[in-house]
Design a protein around this motif. Sequence first.
Motif, mmCIF file in Angstrom:
data_model
loop_
_atom_site.group_PDB
_atom_site.id
_atom_site.type_symbol
_atom_site.label_atom_id
_atom_site.label_comp_id
_atom_site.label_asym_id
_atom_site.label_seq_id
_atom_site.Cartn_x
_atom_site.Cartn_y
_atom_site.Cartn_z
ATOM 1 N N LEU A 1 0.821 -1.202 0.000
ATOM 2 C CA LEU A 1 0.000 0.000 0.000
ATOM 3 C C LEU A 1 0.858 1.256 0.000
ATOM 4 O O LEU A 1 0.543 2.238 -0.669
ATOM 5 C CB LEU A 1 -0.941 0.000 1.206
ATOM 6 N N ALA A 2 1.945 1.220 0.738
ATOM 7 C CA ALA A 2 2.844 2.374 0.778
ATOM 8 C C ALA A 2 3.451 2.629 -0.600
ATOM 9 O O ALA A 2 3.611 3.773 -1.022
ATOM 10 C CB ALA A 2 3.940 2.156 1.807
ATOM 11 N N LEU A 3 3.786 1.568 -1.317
ATOM 12 C CA LEU A 3 4.371 1.732 -2.647
ATOM 13 C C LEU A 3 3.347 2.196 -3.669
ATOM 14 O O LEU A 3 3.644 3.014 -4.535
ATOM 15 C CB LEU A 3 4.997 0.415 -3.110
ATOM 16 N N PHE A 4 2.125 1.669 -3.602
ATOM 17 C CA PHE A 4 1.107 2.011 -4.590
ATOM 18 C C PHE A 4 0.494 3.389 -4.366
ATOM 19 O O PHE A 4 -0.028 3.980 -5.286
ATOM 20 C CB PHE A 4 -0.010 0.966 -4.615
ATOM 21 N N ASN A 5 0.546 3.893 -3.152
ATOM 22 C CA ASN A 5 -0.089 5.170 -2.847
ATOM 23 C C ASN A 5 0.870 6.355 -2.895
ATOM 24 O O ASN A 5 0.587 7.388 -2.318
ATOM 25 C CB ASN A 5 -0.764 5.113 -1.469
ATOM 26 N N ARG A 6 1.984 6.201 -3.576
ATOM 27 C CA ARG A 6 2.930 7.305 -3.703
ATOM 28 C C ARG A 6 2.303 8.403 -4.540
ATOM 29 O O ARG A 6 1.693 8.155 -5.569
ATOM 30 C CB ARG A 6 4.218 6.832 -4.359
ATOM 31 N N ASP A 7 2.469 9.620 -4.099
ATOM 32 C CA ASP A 7 1.943 10.766 -4.822
ATOM 33 C C ASP A 7 3.126 11.614 -5.280
ATOM 34 O O ASP A 7 3.742 12.308 -4.493
ATOM 35 C CB ASP A 7 1.005 11.579 -3.933
ATOM 36 N N ASP A 8 3.450 11.521 -6.569
ATOM 37 C CA ASP A 8 4.589 12.243 -7.121
ATOM 38 C C ASP A 8 4.212 13.648 -7.577
ATOM 39 O O ASP A 8 5.031 14.325 -8.178
ATOM 40 C CB ASP A 8 5.180 11.466 -8.303
ATOM 41 N N TYR A 9 3.001 14.073 -7.315
ATOM 42 C CA TYR A 9 2.546 15.381 -7.767
ATOM 43 C C TYR A 9 2.715 16.403 -6.653
ATOM 44 O O TYR A 9 2.388 16.148 -5.501
ATOM 45 C CB TYR A 9 1.070 15.323 -8.173
ATOM 46 N N GLU A 10 3.200 17.563 -7.020
ATOM 47 C CA GLU A 10 3.363 18.659 -6.070
ATOM 48 C C GLU A 10 2.040 19.409 -5.944
ATOM 49 O O GLU A 10 1.356 19.647 -6.945
ATOM 50 C CB GLU A 10 4.457 19.596 -6.585
ATOM 51 N N GLN A 11 1.668 19.775 -4.726
ATOM 52 C CA GLN A 11 0.424 20.506 -4.477
ATOM 53 C C GLN A 11 0.514 21.908 -5.084
ATOM 54 O O GLN A 11 1.537 22.572 -4.942
ATOM 55 C CB GLN A 11 0.166 20.607 -2.968
ATOM 56 N N ALA A 12 -0.536 22.322 -5.765
ATOM 57 C CA ALA A 12 -0.617 23.672 -6.320
ATOM 58 C C ALA A 12 -2.053 24.158 -6.169
ATOM 59 O O ALA A 12 -2.972 23.360 -6.025
ATOM 60 C CB ALA A 12 -0.206 23.674 -7.789
ATOM 61 N N ASP A 13 -2.230 25.474 -6.202
ATOM 62 C CA ASP A 13 -3.595 25.979 -6.102
ATOM 63 C C ASP A 13 -4.265 25.938 -7.487
ATOM 64 O O ASP A 13 -3.599 25.876 -8.522
ATOM 65 C CB ASP A 13 -3.637 27.373 -5.485
ATOM 66 N N LEU A 14 -5.574 25.951 -7.483
ATOM 67 C CA LEU A 14 -6.345 25.797 -8.722
ATOM 68 C C LEU A 14 -6.097 26.922 -9.736
ATOM 69 O O LEU A 14 -5.984 26.641 -10.935
ATOM 70 C CB LEU A 14 -7.833 25.662 -8.388
ATOM 71 N N PRO A 15 -5.980 28.190 -9.302
ATOM 72 C CA PRO A 15 -5.668 29.233 -10.281
ATOM 73 C C PRO A 15 -4.326 28.997 -11.006
ATOM 74 O O PRO A 15 -4.209 29.272 -12.203
ATOM 75 C CB PRO A 15 -5.625 30.522 -9.449
ATOM 76 N N PHE A 16 -3.331 28.452 -10.300
ATOM 77 C CA PHE A 16 -2.045 28.128 -10.930
ATOM 78 C C PHE A 16 -2.238 27.075 -12.022
ATOM 79 O O PHE A 16 -1.714 27.207 -13.126
ATOM 80 C CB PHE A 16 -1.043 27.629 -9.881
ATOM 81 N N ILE A 17 -3.013 26.030 -11.705
ATOM 82 C CA ILE A 17 -3.286 24.964 -12.675
ATOM 83 C C ILE A 17 -4.007 25.550 -13.891
ATOM 84 O O ILE A 17 -3.658 25.254 -15.039
ATOM 85 C CB ILE A 17 -4.132 23.841 -12.039
ATOM 86 N N THR A 18 -4.988 26.398 -13.637
ATOM 87 C CA THR A 18 -5.752 27.015 -14.730
ATOM 88 C C THR A 18 -4.843 27.871 -15.607
ATOM 89 O O THR A 18 -4.945 27.822 -16.846
ATOM 90 C CB THR A 18 -6.909 27.861 -14.156
ATOM 91 N N ARG A 19 -3.944 28.638 -14.995
ATOM 92 C CA ARG A 19 -3.005 29.469 -15.773
ATOM 93 C C ARG A 19 -2.091 28.588 -16.624
ATOM 94 O O ARG A 19 -1.784 28.922 -17.774
ATOM 95 C CB ARG A 19 -2.165 30.350 -14.848
#
Length: 145
Positions: free
Chosen positions: A32-50
Amino acid sequence: MTETSASRSKKRPLRKPLLLVLTVVSAVVAGLALFNRDDYEQADLPFITRQIQGHKVWSATVRDKEQRIEITTTDGQRFHSEWKNPGQARELVDALQEVQPAGGYTIEVSTTWLLLGPLEIFVGAVLIAVLVAVSRRARRFQKDR
């Protein structure tokens, strides 16, 4: 047979199932520890939209069930963000349709919780196997008494 050797032989059958259960639990937790790795960095929604509107997104995944978007930018960075308002998901999908990222985009919509993924099926099968093995050992132990 002396009393100490007799008491040792009665305790031994319990050691193997206990070791088996501990090993399986350890393997499941490690998996479970290996499969639940999150390689994505947290960002706010306006940043993603831009990033989307600026044509800086290589690929994207919109996960409706988790209310989450994951993007990979053209320079290889990975970001994710969550939304609270259902209308925001529509806006993100519209922006992705307009821009059409080079790597494409995916929209994951989950309509029911009954659909299980491969990890959930594997964990369930392991738990059932452990329960069956432990119950068989317990029956054998009771017959030997």
